[in-house]
Design a protein around this motif. Structure first.
Motif, PDB file in Angstrom:
ATOM      1  N   ALA A   1       0.723  -1.116   0.022  1.00  0.00           N
ATOM      2  CA  ALA A   1      -0.045  -0.049   0.011  1.00  0.00           C
ATOM      3  C   ALA A   1       0.804   1.236  -0.012  1.00  0.00           C
ATOM      4  CB  ALA A   1      -0.830   0.140   1.230  1.00  0.00           C
ATOM      5  N   GLY A   2       0.467   2.235  -0.730  1.00  0.00           N
ATOM      6  CA  GLY A   2       0.924   3.546  -0.480  1.00  0.00           C
ATOM      7  C   GLY A   2       1.172   4.336   0.688  1.00  0.00           C
ATOM      8  N   ALA A   3       0.201   3.873   1.567  1.00  0.00           N
ATOM      9  CA  ALA A   3       0.172   4.638   2.635  1.00  0.00           C
ATOM     10  C   ALA A   3      -0.620   3.954   3.719  1.00  0.00           C
ATOM     11  CB  ALA A   3      -0.451   5.943   2.725  1.00  0.00           C
ATOM     12  N   GLU A   4       0.040   3.633   4.779  1.00  0.00           N
ATOM     13  CA  GLU A   4      -0.763   2.937   6.088  1.00  0.00           C
ATOM     14  C   GLU A   4      -2.127   3.550   6.415  1.00  0.00           C
ATOM     15  OE1 GLU A   4       2.066   2.352   9.389  1.00  0.00           O
ATOM     16  OE2 GLU A   4       3.232   1.073   8.097  1.00  0.00           O
ATOM     17  N   GLU A   5      -2.256   4.787   6.320  1.00  0.00           N
ATOM     18  CA  GLU A   5      -3.499   5.502   6.780  1.00  0.00           C
ATOM     19  C   GLU A   5      -3.910   6.553   5.557  1.00  0.00           C
ATOM     20  OE1 GLU A   5      -3.221   7.055  10.566  1.00  0.00           O
ATOM     21  OE2 GLU A   5      -2.297   5.365  11.348  1.00  0.00           O
ATOM     22  N   VAL A   6      -5.253   6.546   5.230  1.00  0.00           N
ATOM     23  CA  VAL A   6      -5.797   7.616   4.205  1.00  0.00           C
ATOM     24  C   VAL A   6      -7.056   8.185   4.847  1.00  0.00           C
ATOM     25  CG1 VAL A   6      -4.825   6.195   2.361  1.00  0.00           C
ATOM     26  CG2 VAL A   6      -7.068   5.742   3.224  1.00  0.00           C
ATOM     27  N   ASP A   7      -7.421   9.474   4.529  1.00  0.00           N
ATOM     28  CA  ASP A   7      -8.788   9.971   4.755  1.00  0.00           C
ATOM     29  C   ASP A   7      -9.730   9.913   3.883  1.00  0.00           C
ATOM     30  OD1 ASP A   7      -7.432  11.133   7.238  1.00  0.00           O
ATOM     31  OD2 ASP A   7      -6.575  12.636   6.117  1.00  0.00           O
TER      32      ASP A   7
ATOM     33  N   VAL B   1     -12.621  11.169   1.596  1.00  0.00           N
ATOM     34  CA  VAL B   1     -12.865  12.655   1.154  1.00  0.00           C
ATOM     35  C   VAL B   1     -14.120  12.524   0.244  1.00  0.00           C
ATOM     36  CG1 VAL B   1     -12.281  14.759  -0.202  1.00  0.00           C
ATOM     37  CG2 VAL B   1     -10.573  13.342   1.144  1.00  0.00           C
ATOM     38  N   LYS B   2     -15.224  13.223   0.338  1.00  0.00           N
ATOM     39  CA  LYS B   2     -16.498  13.560  -0.367  1.00  0.00           C
ATOM     40  C   LYS B   2     -17.043  12.038  -0.327  1.00  0.00           C
ATOM     41  CE  LYS B   2     -15.414  17.540  -3.105  1.00  0.00           C
ATOM     42  NZ  LYS B   2     -14.960  17.942  -4.359  1.00  0.00           N
ATOM     43  N   GLY B   3     -17.150  11.183   0.571  1.00  0.00           N
ATOM     44  CA  GLY B   3     -17.680  10.019   0.720  1.00  0.00           C
ATOM     45  C   GLY B   3     -16.986   8.699   0.257  1.00  0.00           C
ATOM     46  N   ALA B   4     -15.677   9.124   0.188  1.00  0.00           N
ATOM     47  CA  ALA B   4     -14.843   7.689  -0.288  1.00  0.00           C
ATOM     48  C   ALA B   4     -13.317   8.057  -0.104  1.00  0.00           C
ATOM     49  CB  ALA B   4     -14.891   7.443  -1.997  1.00  0.00           C
ATOM     50  N   ALA B   5     -12.562   6.669  -0.003  1.00  0.00           N
ATOM     51  CA  ALA B   5     -11.218   6.638   0.460  1.00  0.00           C
ATOM     52  C   ALA B   5     -10.621   5.982  -0.690  1.00  0.00           C
ATOM     53  CB  ALA B   5     -10.765   6.080   1.749  1.00  0.00           C
ATOM     54  N   GLU B   6      -9.419   6.637  -1.189  1.00  0.00           N
ATOM     55  CA  GLU B   6      -8.589   6.015  -2.348  1.00  0.00           C
ATOM     56  C   GLU B   6      -7.445   5.498  -1.482  1.00  0.00           C
ATOM     57  OE1 GLU B   6      -7.948   8.586  -5.783  1.00  0.00           O
ATOM     58  OE2 GLU B   6     -10.253   8.472  -6.346  1.00  0.00           O
ATOM     59  N   ILE B   7      -7.042   4.153  -2.063  1.00  0.00           N
ATOM     60  CA  ILE B   7      -5.728   3.520  -1.450  1.00  0.00           C
ATOM     61  C   ILE B   7      -4.954   2.959  -2.672  1.00  0.00           C
ATOM     62  CG2 ILE B   7      -5.006   1.619   0.084  1.00  0.00           C
ATOM     63  CD1 ILE B   7      -7.564   1.765   1.174  1.00  0.00           C
ATOM     64  N   LYS B   8      -3.703   3.636  -2.837  1.00  0.00           N
ATOM     65  CA  LYS B   8      -2.709   3.239  -3.875  1.00  0.00           C
ATOM     66  C   LYS B   8      -2.091   1.851  -3.651  1.00  0.00           C
ATOM     67  CE  LYS B   8      -2.052   7.786  -5.681  1.00  0.00           C
ATOM     68  NZ  LYS B   8      -0.925   8.835  -6.199  1.00  0.00           N
ATOM     69  N   LEU B   9      -2.315   0.768  -4.495  1.00  0.00           N
ATOM     70  CA  LEU B   9      -1.569  -0.342  -4.289  1.00  0.00           C
ATOM     71  C   LEU B   9      -0.873  -0.817  -5.316  1.00  0.00           C
ATOM     72  CD1 LEU B   9      -5.222  -2.376  -3.199  1.00  0.00           C
ATOM     73  CD2 LEU B   9      -3.310  -1.386  -1.519  1.00  0.00           C
ATOM     74  N   ARG B  10       0.134  -1.421  -5.094  1.00  0.00           N
ATOM     75  CA  ARG B  10       1.121  -2.325  -5.898  1.00  0.00           C
ATOM     76  C   ARG B  10       1.049  -3.772  -5.672  1.00  0.00           C
ATOM     77  NH1 ARG B  10       5.886  -0.414  -4.789  1.00  0.00           N
ATOM     78  NH2 ARG B  10       6.906  -2.331  -4.268  1.00  0.00           N
ATOM     79  N   ILE B  11       1.030  -4.542  -6.472  1.00  0.00           N
ATOM     80  CA  ILE B  11       0.876  -5.969  -6.315  1.00  0.00           C
ATOM     81  C   ILE B  11       2.157  -6.615  -6.955  1.00  0.00           C
ATOM     82  CG2 ILE B  11      -0.281  -8.153  -6.654  1.00  0.00           C
ATOM     83  CD1 ILE B  11      -2.716  -6.638  -7.028  1.00  0.00           C
TER      84      ILE B  11
ATOM     85  N   SER C   1      -4.818  -4.980 -11.979  1.00  0.00           N
ATOM     86  CA  SER C   1      -3.717  -4.633 -12.702  1.00  0.00           C
ATOM     87  C   SER C   1      -2.469  -4.457 -11.612  1.00  0.00           C
ATOM     88  CB  SER C   1      -3.712  -3.441 -13.516  1.00  0.00           C
ATOM     89  OG  SER C   1      -4.010  -2.254 -12.563  1.00  0.00           O
ATOM     90  N   GLU C   2      -1.392  -4.473 -11.991  1.00  0.00           N
ATOM     91  CA  GLU C   2      -0.232  -4.387 -11.269  1.00  0.00           C
ATOM     92  C   GLU C   2      -0.287  -3.587 -10.152  1.00  0.00           C
ATOM     93  OE1 GLU C   2       4.732  -5.195 -11.036  1.00  0.00           O
ATOM     94  OE2 GLU C   2       3.569  -5.142 -13.077  1.00  0.00           O
ATOM     95  N   GLU C   3      -0.750  -2.307 -10.787  1.00  0.00           N
ATOM     96  CA  GLU C   3      -0.829  -0.975 -10.008  1.00  0.00           C
ATOM     97  C   GLU C   3      -2.125  -0.427  -9.987  1.00  0.00           C
ATOM     98  OE1 GLU C   3       2.019   1.757 -10.462  1.00  0.00           O
ATOM     99  OE2 GLU C   3       3.919   0.473 -10.460  1.00  0.00           O
ATOM    100  N   PHE C   4      -2.914  -0.034  -8.962  1.00  0.00           N
ATOM    101  CA  PHE C   4      -4.009   0.485  -9.200  1.00  0.00           C
ATOM    102  C   PHE C   4      -4.379   1.382  -8.031  1.00  0.00           C
ATOM    103  CE2 PHE C   4      -4.853  -3.766  -7.432  1.00  0.00           C
ATOM    104  CZ  PHE C   4      -5.922  -3.590  -6.557  1.00  0.00           C
ATOM    105  N   THR C   5      -5.512   1.961  -7.951  1.00  0.00           N
ATOM    106  CA  THR C   5      -6.131   2.718  -6.620  1.00  0.00           C
ATOM    107  C   THR C   5      -7.516   2.115  -6.326  1.00  0.00           C
ATOM    108  OG1 THR C   5      -4.751   4.770  -7.536  1.00  0.00           O
ATOM    109  CG2 THR C   5      -6.523   5.064  -5.777  1.00  0.00           C
ATOM    110  N   TYR C   6      -7.163   1.442  -5.205  1.00  0.00           N
ATOM    111  CA  TYR C   6      -8.685   0.830  -4.551  1.00  0.00           C
ATOM    112  C   TYR C   6      -9.469   2.085  -3.920  1.00  0.00           C
ATOM    113  CZ  TYR C   6     -11.690  -1.859  -1.677  1.00  0.00           C
ATOM    114  OH  TYR C   6     -12.700  -2.492  -1.012  1.00  0.00           O
ATOM    115  N   GLU C   7     -10.838   1.987  -4.257  1.00  0.00           N
ATOM    116  CA  GLU C   7     -11.692   2.935  -3.688  1.00  0.00           C
ATOM    117  C   GLU C   7     -12.928   2.221  -2.892  1.00  0.00           C
ATOM    118  OE1 GLU C   7     -15.146   5.183  -5.821  1.00  0.00           O
ATOM    119  OE2 GLU C   7     -12.978   6.356  -6.318  1.00  0.00           O
TER     120      GLU C   7
END
Length: 480
Positions: free
Chosen positions: A43-49, A51-61, A91-97
């Motif tokens: 994960a790109g960060a251990e904690e995220v905020d 915003v506007k009803g959703a959280a985006e988490i950047k991932l790499r597999i 995909s190998e890199e994506f942003t989970y919402e």
């Protein structure tokens, strides 16, 4: 915004049972880890905020080529809610919402575990979501529908089936630009204080409403024209100030051959327009035959001189049966959203998004597949909701914190409105804004960008008998 693919956790217990998208992990017989796997989720960060009803988490597999599926779990007070996502939609890199729900706590924990082809699990990565804003759960209602002013044609109102207007602006586009009969009025902001309006099949000053056979008539047929307005106060009507002309009249922008045999190129009709990447763009559909809305293709034109002159963008083409043949655009701080349907009025809407710099490169468009965004895969787009949807437009309303969608619905014979916290939804149930039983043969509903400045929604509506366009307004508010 930097992203490749975005995937959304909606209702895990339901999504996990969707055939072909995720593997059912609702039962207790799912694979247990069998040892060290070659798949690791980072994960790109251990904690995220959120915003506007959703959280985006950047991932790499790491080890993506050896992955079988990805398990995503939401931790709750009732236990873990898992869902398994097949490699084919990742995909190998994506942003989970993750989309928030009203029942979510202030802290939400999401676990990610990759499984390799042997069924072995890699290490679990946990990301903490801070839910500071929550979701309102409020819907949008409206009051005070008004027909503010006539936008095009002769200033003739309030008799013989022609709608009455609150203000007579006197645009007289019939005399100034030889625009006597026209429809649509797709409006977009070119720059602060200047707006473009694209109209469909247009006829000259000799146009007259025909009560026996409503619709287009007269000479000087142009498949489309564009007019301009610098009016920033719509409360007393919309003023037209200029047009893209050939020196004599408003000129045709998107070429149409006017072959009315139904076997070639009948006309080119604009469906959406947007300012993006320093230029103006219009999406249009090239109609082969109106019976069945048979379409040759949908494409794009571009202007680099603020809408006065246009040229075809050869890289953008949607097939005649594309779910993106008839569209609406909204530029949200550099990300352009595109809600669209097949051409006509009987299909459901789909959504895509792209960076404004990529507007001429459809290979970089991302399509919503119900749980995420898939780049370049128009075929994986799914309907946002089930309803027959015609001409449409949408806008974000900052004061309400809501997205508003207007569209024509044939079976209900109305202009419908829906609201949402995010452009991909989930969208509210439809609310009737204007009825064809009150506004005979109404269609089209194109939101004016000035609506973003408050809670009054201004939109352009067409009527078939006068075959002209009108500025309408409603007052929006959040339900209690």
């Amino acid at each position: 915004m930097a992203f490749r693919h975005t995937f959304t956790l909606l209702c895990l217990s339901c999504i996990a049972c969707m055939t072909g998208i995720v593997t059912n992990s609702c039962d207790k017989s799912e694979d247990d880890p069998k040892g060290d796997a070659s798949v690791t989720v980072i994960a790109g960060a251990e904690e995220v905020d959120a915003v506007k009803g959703a959280a985006e988490i950047k991932l790499r597999i790491d080890g993506f080529k050896d992955m079988k599926y990805l398990k995503i779990e939401k931790e709750t007070s009732f236990g873990k809610l898992p869902a398994n996502y097949q490699k084919s939609i990742l995909s190998e890199e994506f942003t989970y919402e993750y989309q928030l729900k009203q029942t979510d706590p202030e802290l939400i924990y999401i676990n990610f575990t990759g499984y390799d082809l042997s069924g072995a699990a890699g290490p679990t990565t946990t990301v903490k979501i801070h839910n500071k804003e929550g979701v309102s759960g409020k819907s949008v209602t409206f009051t005070n529908l008004q027909c503010i002013s006539r936008v095009t044609g002769k200033e003739e109102n309030g008799h013989d089936g022609l709608p009455a207007v609150k203000y007579s602006v006197g645009n007289r586009t019939d005399l100034k630009y030889n625009v006597g009969g026209t429809d649509l009025g797709i409006v977009w902001e070119i720059e602060p204080g200047r707006y473009g309006l694209f109209f469909g099949d247009t006829y000259g000053a000799d146009f007259k409403p025909n009560f026996a056979a409503p619709g287009p008539n007269g000479g000087s047929w142009r498949c489309n024209v564009v007019l301009f307005s610098e009016d920033t106060d719509l409360s007393n009507g919309l003023r037209i100030d200029d047009a893209a002309t050939d020196g004599k009249q408003a000129k045709e922008i998107c070429f149409g051959a006017k072959n009315t045999s139904g076997t070639g190129d009948w006309t080119s009709i604009p469906t959406a327009a947007v300012h993006a990447n320093g230029a103006e763009y219009v999406h249009y559909m090239n109609i082969k035959a109106w019976n069945g809305w048979v379409t040759n293709y949908s494409g794009m034109y571009k202007s680099t001189d603020k809408g006065m002159n246009w040229e075809r963008v050869g890289t953008v083409n949607f097939a005649g049966e594309s779910n993106f043949g008839q569209a609406g655009y909204y530029n949200d701080n550099g990300t352009v959203y595109m809600i669209a349907t097949k051409t006509g009025r009987s299909d459901t809407p789909h959504i895509a998004r792209f960076r404004e710099s990529d507007i001429e490169d459809p290979a970089k468009y991302e399509y919503w597949n119900g749980i995420g965004w898939i780049k370049g895969r128009e075929d994986l787009a799914v309907p946002m909701f089930k309803d027959e949807t015609g001409e449409l437009s949408f806008s974000y309303m900052p004061e309400l914190g809501k997205w508003i969608l207007l569209y024509f619905n044939g079976p209900r014979y109305e202009i419908s409105m829906r609201s949402a916290d995010r452009p991909e939804g989930p969208w509210s149930e439809p609310v009737q804004v204007a009825s064809g039983w009150q506004w005979a043969q109404l269609y089209g509903s194109f939101i004016h960008p000035l609506s973003k400045n408050g809670t009054t929604l201004y939109f352009i509506m067409s009527m078939w008998l006068p075959y002209n366009t009108y500025l309408m307004s409603i007052d929006l508010k959040l339900s209690k």
